[in-house]
Design a protein around this motif. Structure first.
Motif, PDB file in Angstrom:
ATOM      1  N   SER A   1      -2.570  -0.710 -19.929  1.00  0.00           N
ATOM      2  CA  SER A   1      -2.872  -2.146 -19.870  1.00  0.00           C
ATOM      3  C   SER A   1      -1.583  -2.941 -19.982  1.00  0.00           C
ATOM      4  CB  SER A   1      -3.824  -2.553 -20.997  1.00  0.00           C
ATOM      5  OG  SER A   1      -5.050  -1.885 -20.895  1.00  0.00           O
TER       6      SER A   1
ATOM      7  N   ASN B   1       0.326  -6.501 -21.134  1.00  0.00           N
ATOM      8  CA  ASN B   1       0.140  -7.514 -22.164  1.00  0.00           C
ATOM      9  C   ASN B   1       1.144  -8.630 -21.941  1.00  0.00           C
ATOM     10  OD1 ASN B   1       2.596  -7.099 -24.077  1.00  0.00           O
ATOM     11  ND2 ASN B   1       1.767  -5.037 -23.820  1.00  0.00           N
TER      12      ASN B   1
ATOM     13  N   ARG C   1     -11.282  -2.582 -23.457  1.00  0.00           N
ATOM     14  CA  ARG C   1     -10.511  -3.582 -22.719  1.00  0.00           C
ATOM     15  C   ARG C   1     -11.078  -4.978 -22.947  1.00  0.00           C
ATOM     16  NH1 ARG C   1      -9.096  -0.906 -16.835  1.00  0.00           N
ATOM     17  NH2 ARG C   1      -7.904   0.879 -17.630  1.00  0.00           N
ATOM     18  N   THR C   2     -10.162  -5.912 -23.134  1.00  0.00           N
ATOM     19  CA  THR C   2     -10.566  -7.275 -23.495  1.00  0.00           C
ATOM     20  C   THR C   2     -11.398  -7.928 -22.407  1.00  0.00           C
ATOM     21  OG1 THR C   2      -8.615  -7.579 -24.884  1.00  0.00           O
ATOM     22  CG2 THR C   2      -9.704  -9.561 -24.097  1.00  0.00           C
TER      23      THR C   2
ATOM     24  N   GLU D   1      -3.993  -7.647 -21.600  1.00  0.00           N
ATOM     25  CA  GLU D   1      -4.252  -8.026 -22.979  1.00  0.00           C
ATOM     26  C   GLU D   1      -3.366  -9.206 -23.364  1.00  0.00           C
ATOM     27  OE1 GLU D   1      -6.567  -6.805 -24.758  1.00  0.00           O
ATOM     28  OE2 GLU D   1      -7.120  -4.990 -23.674  1.00  0.00           O
TER      29      GLU D   1
END
Length: 389
Positions: free
Chosen positions: A386, A388, A293-294, A37
């Motif tokens: 996740s 980042n 999720r991006t 992310e």
């Protein structure tokens, strides 16, 4: 314990090298599948509830809408803080839940609380939207041929782009910005109303009733049946002008064009969007679900944009031009992180070698950095978390 571990590592070098290769392979595999992310999302679940009642003052909105919603939502499980603001014709309530509360649980409980505990005037209903500090993942601009007009571009944005993008899994909202919203304006002449003995409510009711298609029964033609329909949807200004308001003596109809002037217009503008050298454009912002999720949602949105540009959804000459993609931001930043990692390893290696004068110890210390990163990435992937930037 430590002495025994070191003795085992030094006496079983093939096993240690095999474990090292497994760590490298597993770390690279985990890195290729790890969701990255752009920004961390440390905020708990926040829901935004809005209700509209055109024409009511801020005090009336507070009394009849905001306070009942606050009271009804106060009993929702997991609620931490409720804040609200009342505007002219708009009630805005922000509900923040405790950390650890599931997003879907919070939204479901809030909807149940509104349904069971809140009764708004005139049958009005409140809408619930999830607030996400990092939900914006994509921005695009609608570009048309010369002379196409901002109003037509905004119409495509509201009626084509928004509906098409909301079908993409993971997209929860598409925010339109810029352009002019098309309206059909009817400017009534009060003197003509008086002359034709027509009231303003008659005009409003007649136009509202005329903008509809109605169905009849069927007509039998031999062995076939033909459906009977009355097509009355308004599509042009002329359709509005020809709406019948009443009839005079002798059956002569009174039409809208006899007492008013119909024209195309647009809603009053509260702002405009600009990009680069264009100070008035039509843009859209795609918001994703905070639980997804991006990289997966961005890939779906990008594929949908390419399909929209190629399958004839838009009129000839109109196209979608993306100008922000969080996936690109993540790729660029990830490249920068890897570059700094390599540079840091080399810097640590050189400092160790120069000051200690031992090549072997410098290599060991410098190699610990990428191995530690691969180990961390593997743990993140196995835990389903996740990373980042």
């Amino acid at each position: 314990m430590l002495k025994a571990l070191l003795t085992f590592a030094l006496s079983r070098r093939p096993i240690i090298l095999l474990g090292l290769l497994v760590l490298i392979g597993g770390g690279l595999l985990a890195f290729s599948k790890l969701n990255i992310e752009a920004y961390p999302n440390p905020a708990p679940v926040i829901l935004e509830i809005t209700a509209q009642a055109p024409g009511l003052s801020a005090e009336e909105m507070e009394r009849y809408y905001t306070i009942p919603m606050e009271v009804g939502l106060a009993v929702t499980p997991g609620v931490d803080v409720i804040r609200s603001t009342s505007f002219y014709g708009l009630s805005f309530v922000r509900v923040r839940f405790n950390y650890g509360v599931d997003y879907y649980f919070a939204k479901t409980q809030a909807a149940i609380g509104l349904q069971q505990n809140v009764s708004l005037p005139s049958g009005a209903s409140a809408s619930i939207q999830g607030s996400s500090l990092v939900g914006e993942i994509y921005r695009y601009q609608l570009v048309g041929p010369p002379g196409f007009g901002l109003t037509n571009l905004r119409t495509l944005q509201d009626w084509v782009m928004q509906r098409r993008l909301l079908t993409v899994p993971g997209v929860v909202q598409v925010v339109a910005w810029g352009g002019t919203t098309k309206t059909y304006d009817v400017e009534v002449d009060l003197h003509k109303l008086d002359a034709y003995n027509v009231t303003l409510p008659q005009v409003l009711t007649a136009i509202g009733n005329a903008n509809v298609n109605v169905g009849g029964r069927t007509i039998n033609v031999g062995q076939q049946s033909v459906d009977v329909r009355g097509v009355g949807l308004i599509g042009t200004v002329a359709d509005i002008e020809n709406v019948v308001l009443s009839s005079q003596a002798g059956g002569v109809p009174v039409l809208v064009k006899d007492v008013a002037k119909a024209s195309l217009g647009y809603l009053p503008r509260l702002g405009r969007a600009g990009r680069d050298n264009d100070n008035d454009v039509v843009t859209g912002i795609v918001i994703m679900n905070r639980t997804l999720r991006t990289n997966e949602v961005v890939a779906r949105v990008t594929a949908e944009m390419q399909k929209i540009n190629s399958d004839g959804t838009l009129p000839p000459g109109v196209r979608v031009v993306p100008f922000y993609d969080r996936g690109s931001l993540v790729s660029v930043t990830t490249h920068t992180v890897l570059h700094n990692l390599v540079f840091g390893c080399l810097l640590v290696f050189l400092i160790q070698w120069i000051f200690l004068g031992n090549l072997r110890s410098a290599i060991i210390v410098g190699a610990n950095i990428p191995f530690a990163l691969l180990f961390s990435v593997t743990i993140l992937y196995l835990m389903g978390e996740s990373a980042n930037l």
